[in-house]
Design an enzyme around this catalytic site. Structure first.
Site, PDB file in Angstrom:
ATOM      1  N   ALA A  64       0.135   0.604  67.116  1.00 32.75           N
ATOM      2  CA  ALA A  64       0.347   0.620  65.658  1.00 32.75           C
ATOM      3  C   ALA A  64       1.774   0.172  65.383  1.00 32.75           C
ATOM      4  CB  ALA A  64       0.137   2.027  65.102  1.00 32.75           C
ATOM      5  N   SER A  65       2.034  -0.155  64.129  1.00 30.62           N
ATOM      6  CA  SER A  65       3.423  -0.438  63.771  1.00 30.62           C
ATOM      7  C   SER A  65       3.721   0.094  62.380  1.00 30.62           C
ATOM      8  CB  SER A  65       3.752  -1.930  63.837  1.00 30.62           C
ATOM      9  OG  SER A  65       2.610  -2.704  63.789  1.00 30.62           O
ATOM     10  N   GLY A  66       4.965   0.437  62.169  1.00 32.84           N
ATOM     11  CA  GLY A  66       5.438   0.848  60.848  1.00 32.84           C
ATOM     12  C   GLY A  66       6.317  -0.262  60.314  1.00 32.84           C
ATOM     13  N   HIS A  68       9.532  -0.535  60.275  1.00 27.75           N
ATOM     14  CA  HIS A  68      10.624  -0.888  61.179  1.00 27.75           C
ATOM     15  C   HIS A  68      10.401  -0.302  62.562  1.00 27.75           C
ATOM     16  CE1 HIS A  68      12.594  -2.257  57.610  1.00 27.75           C
ATOM     17  NE2 HIS A  68      12.396  -1.072  57.062  1.00 27.75           N
ATOM     18  N   SER A  69       9.157  -0.089  62.923  1.00 29.46           N
ATOM     19  CA  SER A  69       8.910   0.544  64.218  1.00 29.46           C
ATOM     20  C   SER A  69       7.633   0.008  64.855  1.00 29.46           C
ATOM     21  CB  SER A  69       8.763   2.053  64.025  1.00 29.46           C
ATOM     22  OG  SER A  69       7.629   2.302  63.234  1.00 29.46           O
ATOM     23  N   ARG A  70       7.569   0.221  66.159  1.00 24.55           N
ATOM     24  CA  ARG A  70       6.338  -0.093  66.883  1.00 24.55           C
ATOM     25  C   ARG A  70       5.943   1.176  67.619  1.00 24.55           C
ATOM     26  NH1 ARG A  70       8.344  -4.952  70.214  1.00 24.55           N
ATOM     27  NH2 ARG A  70      10.262  -3.791  69.890  1.00 24.55           N
ATOM     28  N   ILE A  71       4.638   1.461  67.637  1.00 27.99           N
ATOM     29  CA  ILE A  71       4.195   2.727  68.238  1.00 27.99           C
ATOM     30  C   ILE A  71       3.372   2.396  69.483  1.00 27.99           C
ATOM     31  CG2 ILE A  71       3.287   5.032  67.681  1.00 27.99           C
ATOM     32  CD1 ILE A  71       4.889   3.907  65.213  1.00 27.99           C
ATOM     33  N   LYS A  84       7.373   6.227  69.363  1.00 32.39           N
ATOM     34  CA  LYS A  84       7.756   5.384  68.218  1.00 32.39           C
ATOM     35  C   LYS A  84       9.096   4.743  68.536  1.00 32.39           C
ATOM     36  CE  LYS A  84       8.939   6.524  63.500  1.00 32.39           C
ATOM     37  NZ  LYS A  84       8.452   7.215  62.311  1.00 32.39           N
ATOM     38  N   ASP A 183       7.585  11.758  51.659  1.00 38.20           N
ATOM     39  CA  ASP A 183       6.778  10.543  51.838  1.00 38.20           C
ATOM     40  C   ASP A 183       5.358  10.927  52.255  1.00 38.20           C
ATOM     41  OD1 ASP A 183       6.320   7.825  51.788  1.00 38.20           O
ATOM     42  OD2 ASP A 183       7.198   7.425  53.761  1.00 38.20           O
TER      43      ASP A 183
HETATM   44  N1  LIG Z   1       1.596  10.528  67.321  1.00 41.14           N
HETATM   45  C1  LIG Z   1       0.773   9.599  66.873  1.00 41.14           C
HETATM   46  N2  LIG Z   1      -0.519   9.571  67.269  1.00 41.14           N
HETATM   47  C2  LIG Z   1      -1.361   8.632  66.790  1.00 41.14           C
HETATM   48  N3  LIG Z   1      -1.010   7.667  65.920  1.00 41.14           N
HETATM   49  C3  LIG Z   1       0.249   7.620  65.498  1.00 41.14           C
HETATM   50  C4  LIG Z   1       1.217   8.574  65.955  1.00 41.14           C
HETATM   51  N4  LIG Z   1       2.396   8.299  65.365  1.00 41.14           N
HETATM   52  C5  LIG Z   1       2.180   7.231  64.582  1.00 41.14           C
HETATM   53  N5  LIG Z   1       0.910   6.805  64.655  1.00 41.14           N
HETATM   54  C6  LIG Z   1       0.322   5.633  63.960  1.00 41.14           C
HETATM   55  O1  LIG Z   1       1.371   4.734  63.648  1.00 41.14           O
HETATM   56  C7  LIG Z   1       1.470   4.554  62.218  1.00 41.14           C
HETATM   57  C8  LIG Z   1       2.934   4.404  61.829  1.00 41.14           C
HETATM   58  O2  LIG Z   1       3.647   5.577  62.239  1.00 41.14           O
HETATM   59  P1  LIG Z   1       4.867   6.150  61.398  1.00 41.14           P
HETATM   60  O3  LIG Z   1       4.414   6.317  59.965  1.00 41.14           O
HETATM   61  O4  LIG Z   1       5.425   7.339  62.086  1.00 41.14           O
HETATM   62  O5  LIG Z   1       5.878   4.923  61.521  1.00 41.14           O
HETATM   63  P2  LIG Z   1       6.982   4.462  60.477  1.00 41.14           P
HETATM   64  O6  LIG Z   1       7.851   3.467  61.148  1.00 41.14           O
HETATM   65  O7  LIG Z   1       7.654   5.662  59.901  1.00 41.14           O
HETATM   66  O8  LIG Z   1       6.122   3.763  59.388  1.00 41.14           O
HETATM   67  P3  LIG Z   1       6.543   3.483  57.880  1.00 41.14           P
HETATM   68  O9  LIG Z   1       8.029   3.350  57.831  1.00 41.14           O
HETATM   69  O10 LIG Z   1       5.818   2.196  57.598  1.00 41.14           O
HETATM   70  O11 LIG Z   1       6.020   4.673  57.106  1.00 41.14           O
HETATM   71  C9  LIG Z   1       0.759   5.778  61.613  1.00 41.14           C
HETATM   72  O12 LIG Z   1       0.210   5.506  60.335  1.00 41.14           O
HETATM   73  C10 LIG Z   1      -0.331   6.034  62.646  1.00 41.14           C
HETATM   74  O13 LIG Z   1      -1.436   5.193  62.413  1.00 41.14           O
END
Ligand SMILES: Nc1ncnc2c1ncn2[C@@H]1O[C@H](COP(=O)(O)OP(=O)(O)OP(=O)(O)O)[C@@H](O)[C@H]1O
Length: 355
Positions: A64-66, A68-71, A84, A183
């Site tokens: 997955a990705s946010g 500014h992040s990649r998961i 993350k 958020d």
């Molecule tokens: N622990 C986890 N287990 C399963 N999926 C996860 C987990 N953490 C994150 N994800 C997946 O990754 C996505 C993005 O994670 P997260 O919201 O923490 O990132 P972010 O960089 O803060 O994103 P944004 O800034 O766009 O809100 C989540 O919507 C979810 O689908």
């Protein structure tokens, strides 16, 4: 695919205790090197306690990705984890500073939280330019993804109630710790076993004592309380507003204000007092609670203590009477007000504030 294969191999080896082959070892080491690269760790208060032991971390494929992040999936000390990775944009110094601040605050908050409806923090690594947060891996993905899969208006009301209670309990705990999420939205709610919902993504959360105005916020307009959109001083009640929008999402399976851009939605909420339309078939028990929670006056929104108590009483009533949610009649306002000062604990509220 290769990455996934490697990840599976590594995880099996970690679980079975088999030694890694030279190739596997080199790949694992190269990840660690990458994480440890350039720059010393920035020492924080409890850094020793949360700092990841990178020799125990195996990183698999990105899932997955946010913004500014990649998961990534991974294994840390025999545990299935999500990693993350927050990248630091070299070309935008202001953004880099902001992301570092968010990272530090997310780790500091997550580190102190322990609750079945809050994502479990495992460890973190802060070695510029790589920042990563390791949490438990939740196989069900986000509530948003689940609702899209299920399609509009298809979550049974009993399940709506269960999901709402999970979220409300997580938020009640968060607020009891003096923390605002800021958020709350279906994308930041993750599903574990038996559709247990856990609140995640504390990137823009903060301590109640540190809320100033919401100037410069990167939260999401469709879920954002009017006072926060207006960049005014805000309180815990911004999360209650977002909870109402999430409850609406669960009931309808739709995206709030999906015929508008986020900016148009923000304008409609603040200038025209608009809210997403509640379907006619929405049980009164839910519509009454939603209307209170997204009230434009934050003082009129209930606290999560009360929301949990209300939802728990709905659950009990539903056990006795399957028609309860639709036949429900809201109590007169003065009854709620008279009852509230006595309600110091959740148990008290459950006993004395049955709607
Ligand atoms: N622990 C986890 N287990 C399963 N999926 C996860 C987990 N953490 C994150 N994800 C997946 O990754 C996505 C993005 O994670 P997260 O919201 O923490 O990132 P972010 O960089 O803060 O994103 P944004 O800034 O766009 O809100 C989540 O919507 C979810 O689908």
């Amino acid at each position: 695919m290769k990455n996934l294969y490697w990840f599976k191999e590594i995880s099996n080896n970690v679980r079975s205790g088999r030694r890694l082959s030279l190739g596997e070892y080199k790949r694992a080491v190269s990840w660690s090197k990458y994480l440890i690269s350039s720059g010393a760790a920035i020492k924080g208060e409890a850094e020793e306690e949360w700092s990841a032991d990178l020799s125990q971390l195996f990183i698999g494929s990105k899932f997955a990705s946010g913004r500014h992040s990649r998961i990534y999936r991974g294994i840390y000390k025999h545990m299935d984890v999500a990693i993350k990775m927050v990248s630091q944009p070299e070309e935008d110094e202001d953004l880099a500073v902001l992301l570092e601040k968010q990272f530090t605050s997310e780790v500091a908050l997550l580190f102190r939280l322990r609750h079945p409806n809050i994502i479990t923090f495992v460890a973190a690594c802060k070695k510029p330019p790589v920042f990563c947060i390791i949490t438990e891996y939740l196989a069900g993905g986000s509530l948003r993804k689940y609702l899209i899969q299920e399609g509009p208006h298809s979550v049974p009301h009993k399940l709506v109630l269960k999901l709402a209670l999970d979220i409300a309990r997580g938020m009640q705990y968060l607020h009891s710790q003096g923390i605002l999420h800021r958020d709350l939205k279906s994308e930041n709610l993750l599903l574990g076993e038996d559709l247990c919902v856990k609140v995640a993504d504390f990137g823009i959360s903060c301590l109640e004592s540190q809320t100033g105005s919401a100037k410069g916020f990167t939260g999401t307009y469709r879920w954002m309380a009017p006072e926060m959109i207006k960049e005014k001083r805000h309180t815990k009640k911004v999360d209650v507003y977002s909870f109402a929008i999430v409850l609406w999402e669960i009931l309808t399976g739709l995206t709030p204000f999906d015929n508008m851009t986020p900016e148009q939605a923000a304008y409609a909420v603040t200038h025209k007092n608009e809210r997403p339309p509640l379907p006619c078939e929405c049980p009164r028990a839910f519509s009454h609670l939603i209307n209170r929670c997204w009230s434009s006056n934050p003082d009129k929104r209930p606290h999560f203590d009360e929301i949990v108590a209300i939802l728990e009483s709905y659950s009990e009533e539903l056990e006795q009477d399957p028609e309860f949610l639709s036949t429900y009649k809201p109590p007169p306002n003065n009854l709620i007000l008279r009852c509230l000062p006595k309600c110091n604990t959740t148990a008290n509220i459950s006993a004395s504030c049955k709607p």
